[in-house]
Design an enzyme around this catalytic site. Structure first.
Site, PDB file in Angstrom:
ATOM      1  N   LEU A 155       0.813  -1.210   0.000  1.00 40.14           N
ATOM      2  CA  LEU A 155       0.000   0.000   0.000  1.00 40.14           C
ATOM      3  C   LEU A 155       0.850   1.264   0.000  1.00 40.14           C
ATOM      4  CD1 LEU A 155      -2.803  -1.055   2.520  1.00 40.14           C
ATOM      5  CD2 LEU A 155      -3.092  -0.600   0.079  1.00 40.14           C
ATOM      6  N   HIS A 156       2.037   1.204   0.595  1.00 44.97           N
ATOM      7  CA  HIS A 156       2.907   2.375   0.635  1.00 44.97           C
ATOM      8  C   HIS A 156       3.695   2.557  -0.658  1.00 44.97           C
ATOM      9  CE1 HIS A 156       2.140   2.323   5.007  1.00 44.97           C
ATOM     10  NE2 HIS A 156       2.531   3.580   4.979  1.00 44.97           N
ATOM     11  N   GLY A 157       3.606   1.608  -1.576  1.00 46.82           N
ATOM     12  CA  GLY A 157       4.387   1.684  -2.800  1.00 46.82           C
ATOM     13  C   GLY A 157       5.630   0.844  -2.634  1.00 46.82           C
TER      14      GLY A 157
END
Length: 302
Positions: A181-183
């Protein structure tokens, strides 16, 4: 990231009852102006409730002012005070702590701005708690740090992604999901997965010690009124000292892991795996060795 979390939560919440929201309610939830910029994730149920219930109390404007002032206090500590108090010629572990502290303070700044926007958007005060700085800076355990770092995201991970997994699977899935989700990149994955193993090993070891000694030294604090341990901080000095030692160990690990998020020019383009390895090698991979030793102690004791 917030939109992805919202989409997953709607899919999971509505899959059992086959009651999908209409397109207007769904798009309003996805692109809610209050949460689009800084977050946090809020449930679809909480989003819908503000249309029908007056959630604000008479002190809401004072809460917004308080959050705004705190956010700019943390911003000043991140960009000014931390750099001034610990200069660049200090001991390498102090420099690591400074970089980690600056990163944490910038996170507090964003979180309190997001809390202010939530209250401005009509959400209740009960939903405005995103981060708990004191419990992160003076942690009881790394488990508490993870919970207090982003309260809404912790709740989302707990309810939406790890319902049917065991403890180890739950921990692994939690940090893999967070990294995605954070990349996903090497730096974030290395830090988050390291933190996942750290918290799992700490939780297992402290639970084992708490059972052996019948003492209140587990990763999660007991509620005083419900604590069933024979020994606790009120009647045993060694319980207090043990918890302080684990708190110091958590601060040590946070300095080591937070070193990755420094203020170098690489932050504009993204950190490579070489940067991550070099940063940790400067500290001799000390934190990872300590965790390995901690696991060996746990393995021999269980």
């Amino acid at each position: 990231m917030t939109v992805a979390m919202k989409t997953i939560s709607v899919g999971i919440d509505k899959s059992d009852i086959n009651d999908l929201p209409n397109i207007y309610a769904y798009m309003g939830y996805m692109f809610c102006s209050v949460t689009c910029l800084f977050g946090p994730w809020i449930s679809f149920k909480d989003y819908i409730s503000i249309r029908h219930v007056a959630n604000q109390d008479k002190w809401w404007i004072l809460y917004i002012i308080q959050y705004a002032l705190l956010s700019f206090l943390f911003l000043s500590i991140s960009n000014c005070w931390a750099q001034w108090i610990i200069n660049d010629t200090s001991w390498k572990w102090l420099l690591a702590y400074k970089d980690a502290l600056s990163f944490r303070m910038s996170h507090y700044f964003i979180s309190y701005i997001a809390s202010s926007l939530l209250l401005l958007g009509g959400f209740p005060f009960a939903l405005s708690t995103i981060v708990k700085p004191l419990q992160i800076e003076l942690p009881h355990s790394l488990v508490h740090v993870v919970i207090c770092w982003n309260v809404p995201m912790h709740f989302w991970l707990k309810t939406c992604t790890i319902k049917y997994l065991g403890k180890f699977g739950a921990v692994t899935m939690t940090y893999l999901t967070s990294a995605l989700l954070h990349g996903l990149n090497f730096q974030l994955a290395a830090v988050l997965l390291s933190l996942g193993f750290y918290t799992y090993i700490e939780f297992q070891l402290r639970s084992l010690l708490a059972n052996i000694f019948d003492a209140c030294i587990a990763s999660k604090k007991c509620i005083k009124a419900k604590c069933t341990h024979t020994y606790n901080t009120d009647n045993s000095w060694w319980v207090f000292l043990t918890n302080v030692m684990f708190s110091g160990l958590s601060i040590f690990h946070l300095a080591y892991l937070g070193l990755m998020f420094d203020t170098s020019e690489l932050q504009e383009t993204g950190y490579s795996y070489i940067h991550t390895i070099e940063k940790w090698s400067q500290l001799g991979f000390a934190s990872h060795w300590v965790v390995f030793a901690t696991y060996c102690i746990y393995f021999l004791m269980r």
